[in-house]
Motif scaffolding. Structure first.
Motif, PDB file in Angstrom:
ATOM      1  N   UNK A   1       0.809  -1.148   0.138  1.00  0.00           N
ATOM      2  CA  UNK A   1      -0.089  -0.051  -0.060  1.00  0.00           C
ATOM      3  C   UNK A   1       0.917   1.182   0.141  1.00  0.00           C
ATOM      4  N   UNK A   2       0.860   1.972  -1.022  1.00  0.00           N
ATOM      5  CA  UNK A   2       1.727   3.190  -1.201  1.00  0.00           C
ATOM      6  C   UNK A   2       1.872   4.229  -0.101  1.00  0.00           C
ATOM      7  N   UNK A   3       0.428   4.305   0.717  1.00  0.00           N
ATOM      8  CA  UNK A   3       0.533   5.212   1.910  1.00  0.00           C
ATOM      9  C   UNK A   3       1.293   4.772   2.932  1.00  0.00           C
ATOM     10  N   UNK A   4       1.448   3.368   2.967  1.00  0.00           N
ATOM     11  CA  UNK A   4       2.332   2.829   4.134  1.00  0.00           C
ATOM     12  C   UNK A   4       3.723   2.668   3.918  1.00  0.00           C
ATOM     13  N   UNK A   5       4.275   2.908   2.689  1.00  0.00           N
ATOM     14  CA  UNK A   5       5.603   2.657   2.508  1.00  0.00           C
ATOM     15  C   UNK A   5       6.662   3.892   3.332  1.00  0.00           C
ATOM     16  N   UNK A   6       7.346   3.373   3.802  1.00  0.00           N
ATOM     17  CA  UNK A   6       8.323   4.227   4.522  1.00  0.00           C
ATOM     18  C   UNK A   6       7.735   4.474   6.136  1.00  0.00           C
ATOM     19  N   UNK A   7       6.690   3.907   6.460  1.00  0.00           N
ATOM     20  CA  UNK A   7       6.191   3.987   7.878  1.00  0.00           C
ATOM     21  C   UNK A   7       6.906   3.084   8.705  1.00  0.00           C
ATOM     22  N   UNK A   8       7.193   3.296   9.943  1.00  0.00           N
ATOM     23  CA  UNK A   8       7.695   2.583  10.833  1.00  0.00           C
ATOM     24  C   UNK A   8       7.522   0.969  10.748  1.00  0.00           C
ATOM     25  N   UNK A   9       8.074   0.211  10.422  1.00  0.00           N
ATOM     26  CA  UNK A   9       8.012  -1.112  10.409  1.00  0.00           C
ATOM     27  C   UNK A   9       7.696  -1.763   8.987  1.00  0.00           C
ATOM     28  N   UNK A  10       7.686  -0.748   7.913  1.00  0.00           N
ATOM     29  CA  UNK A  10       7.318  -0.907   6.677  1.00  0.00           C
ATOM     30  C   UNK A  10       8.640  -0.832   5.791  1.00  0.00           C
ATOM     31  N   UNK A  11       8.604  -1.431   4.243  1.00  0.00           N
ATOM     32  CA  UNK A  11       9.785  -1.231   3.559  1.00  0.00           C
ATOM     33  C   UNK A  11       9.652   0.166   3.138  1.00  0.00           C
ATOM     34  N   UNK A  12      10.839   0.865   2.637  1.00  0.00           N
ATOM     35  CA  UNK A  12      10.672   2.307   2.125  1.00  0.00           C
ATOM     36  C   UNK A  12      10.996   2.179   0.474  1.00  0.00           C
ATOM     37  N   UNK A  13      10.757   3.180  -0.048  1.00  0.00           N
ATOM     38  CA  UNK A  13      11.004   3.114  -1.403  1.00  0.00           C
ATOM     39  C   UNK A  13      12.373   2.629  -1.998  1.00  0.00           C
ATOM     40  N   UNK A  14      13.350   3.047  -1.338  1.00  0.00           N
ATOM     41  CA  UNK A  14      14.724   2.218  -1.769  1.00  0.00           C
ATOM     42  C   UNK A  14      14.571   0.963  -1.576  1.00  0.00           C
ATOM     43  N   UNK A  15      14.132   0.410  -0.512  1.00  0.00           N
ATOM     44  CA  UNK A  15      13.875  -0.977  -0.514  1.00  0.00           C
ATOM     45  C   UNK A  15      13.276  -1.751  -1.519  1.00  0.00           C
ATOM     46  N   UNK A  16      12.031  -0.989  -1.826  1.00  0.00           N
ATOM     47  CA  UNK A  16      11.078  -1.617  -3.059  1.00  0.00           C
ATOM     48  C   UNK A  16      11.914  -1.616  -4.369  1.00  0.00           C
ATOM     49  N   UNK A  17      12.776  -0.487  -4.772  1.00  0.00           N
ATOM     50  CA  UNK A  17      13.472  -0.514  -5.846  1.00  0.00           C
ATOM     51  C   UNK A  17      14.645  -1.497  -5.791  1.00  0.00           C
ATOM     52  N   UNK A  18      15.053  -1.688  -4.700  1.00  0.00           N
ATOM     53  CA  UNK A  18      16.140  -2.902  -4.822  1.00  0.00           C
ATOM     54  C   UNK A  18      15.829  -3.984  -4.964  1.00  0.00           C
ATOM     55  N   UNK A  19      14.725  -4.707  -4.177  1.00  0.00           N
ATOM     56  CA  UNK A  19      14.319  -5.845  -3.891  1.00  0.00           C
ATOM     57  C   UNK A  19      13.783  -6.690  -5.413  1.00  0.00           C
ATOM     58  N   UNK A  20      13.270  -5.757  -6.344  1.00  0.00           N
ATOM     59  CA  UNK A  20      12.892  -6.393  -7.832  1.00  0.00           C
ATOM     60  C   UNK A  20      14.077  -7.033  -8.261  1.00  0.00           C
ATOM     61  N   UNK A  21      15.291  -6.679  -8.285  1.00  0.00           N
ATOM     62  CA  UNK A  21      16.321  -7.447  -8.829  1.00  0.00           C
ATOM     63  C   UNK A  21      16.292  -8.671  -8.910  1.00  0.00           C
ATOM     64  N   UNK A  22      16.266  -9.376  -7.719  1.00  0.00           N
ATOM     65  CA  UNK A  22      16.112 -10.840  -7.279  1.00  0.00           C
ATOM     66  C   UNK A  22      14.899 -11.499  -8.118  1.00  0.00           C
ATOM     67  N   UNK A  23      13.889 -10.641  -8.515  1.00  0.00           N
ATOM     68  CA  UNK A  23      12.855 -11.570  -9.342  1.00  0.00           C
ATOM     69  C   UNK A  23      11.454 -11.092  -8.461  1.00  0.00           C
ATOM     70  N   UNK A  24      11.393 -10.235  -7.682  1.00  0.00           N
ATOM     71  CA  UNK A  24      10.188  -9.811  -7.005  1.00  0.00           C
ATOM     72  C   UNK A  24       9.567  -8.766  -7.643  1.00  0.00           C
ATOM     73  N   UNK A  25       8.092  -9.130  -8.029  1.00  0.00           N
ATOM     74  CA  UNK A  25       7.307  -8.271  -8.712  1.00  0.00           C
ATOM     75  C   UNK A  25       6.457  -7.580  -7.737  1.00  0.00           C
ATOM     76  N   UNK A  26       6.254  -6.200  -8.037  1.00  0.00           N
ATOM     77  CA  UNK A  26       5.410  -5.507  -7.035  1.00  0.00           C
ATOM     78  C   UNK A  26       4.000  -5.367  -7.450  1.00  0.00           C
ATOM     79  N   UNK A  27       2.694  -5.312  -6.627  1.00  0.00           N
ATOM     80  CA  UNK A  27       1.597  -5.356  -6.772  1.00  0.00           C
ATOM     81  C   UNK A  27       0.748  -4.048  -5.522  1.00  0.00           C
TER      82      UNK A  27
END
Length: 273
Positions: free
Chosen positions: A125-151
């Motif tokens: 959920x974009x509104x929760x990205x970067x909140x405490x306990x959640x992944x941030x935008x840099x994390x989401x950008x990085x994890x796509x390399x190993x084959x993770x797709x975002x929905x």
């Protein structure tokens, strides 16, 4: 984000699921650990130690479960699995999905997926990205390399079936737009927040079509076939105490739990922040 459940309720549900899975696979002539034909989508939430949250899976259990999935050779990315399913191929497939985008995905789930070369879809959920306990935008950008797709998991993790049509339409289109703009990707799939039959509707599904989504996942148990509605896909949720029945789950041991999902949705656990 977590689910808090009393110890009594956790105990009752744990044994209900185990007995249900056992009973569903008895008498199947040795097929109690074989894969069910069709597309099985597994749902995980958090991979961490939290005994009070039934939707967490211990890291040690998760590793064993992922090794089992890898050993089947049936794991595929969601879009490819749906494409083959639509072409009439009834082979057994397993798709891994993770809801919410909490930080433990990066620390405890992703290393296992990467080691075993298992693809997955992460719904956020974009509104929760970067909140405490959640992944941030840099994390989401990085994890796509190993084959993770975002929905998308909705804009702010509220039930799409319990809001006005105009607000639901905004939620699905805006969450898609933000994820695509921030990450430079195409977002083609959504997981309905909560995912019970109360949390989506024909109107919401029409909104998804207009926004350009190709698939949407519920939390209703079951395996998908060529005739399945791509905007109402069944998933099999893996809970904290499911380790002893995981093989039976892959063989359809909890598919009949859809009766609970469809008839007792009002009593199912829901997230609290």
């Amino acid at each position: 984000m977590s689910v808090r459940s009393s110890s009594a309720k956790r105990f009752l549900k744990r044994w209900a699921r185990r007995l249900f899975a056992l009973g569903s696979t008895i008498g199947r002539s040795g097929r109690e650990t074989s894969l069910t034909p069709g597309l099985r989508i597994l749902t995980y939430h958090r991979v961490t130690e939290d005994p009070a949250d039934p939707f967490t899976v211990r890291p040690s259990d998760f590793r064993v479960q992922m090794e089992r999935v890898a050993a089947t050779g049936a794991s595929m990315p969601l879009e490819e699995a749906l494409l083959e399913l639509g072409q009439g191929d009834a082979s057994s497939r397993i798709v891994l999905t993770f809801d919410d985008g909490t930080g433990d995905f990066l620390t405890d789930a992703l290393p296992v997926l990467g080691r075993l070369r298992l693809p997955a879809t992460l719904y956020v959920s974009p509104a929760r990205v970067g909140e405490q306990g959640f992944l941030n935008w840099d994390d989401l950008q990085a994890i796509q390399d190993p084959g993770i797709r975002i929905g998308s998991h909705g804009l702010d993790h509220r039930s799409l079936g319990r809001m006005s049509p105009s607000e639901a339409g905004f939620q699905v289109s805006e969450s898609k737009r933000i994820l695509e703009d921030r990450l430079g990707i195409s977002v083609n799939s959504l997981a309905y927040p909560f995912g019970t039959i109360r949390d989506y509707s024909e109107g919401v599904k029409a909104d998804l079509k207009r926004a350009g989504y190709r698939s949407a996942c519920t939390s209703v148990n079951g395996v998908n076939s060529k005739s399945s509605d791509l905007l109402e896909l069944s998933r099999t949720k893996i809970e904290q105490a499911d380790g002893p029945i995981f093989k039976r789950i892959l063989s359809g041991g909890l598919d009949g739990w859809a009766l609970v999902d469809r008839n007792l949705a009002a009593f199912q656990n829901r997230y609290v922040s």
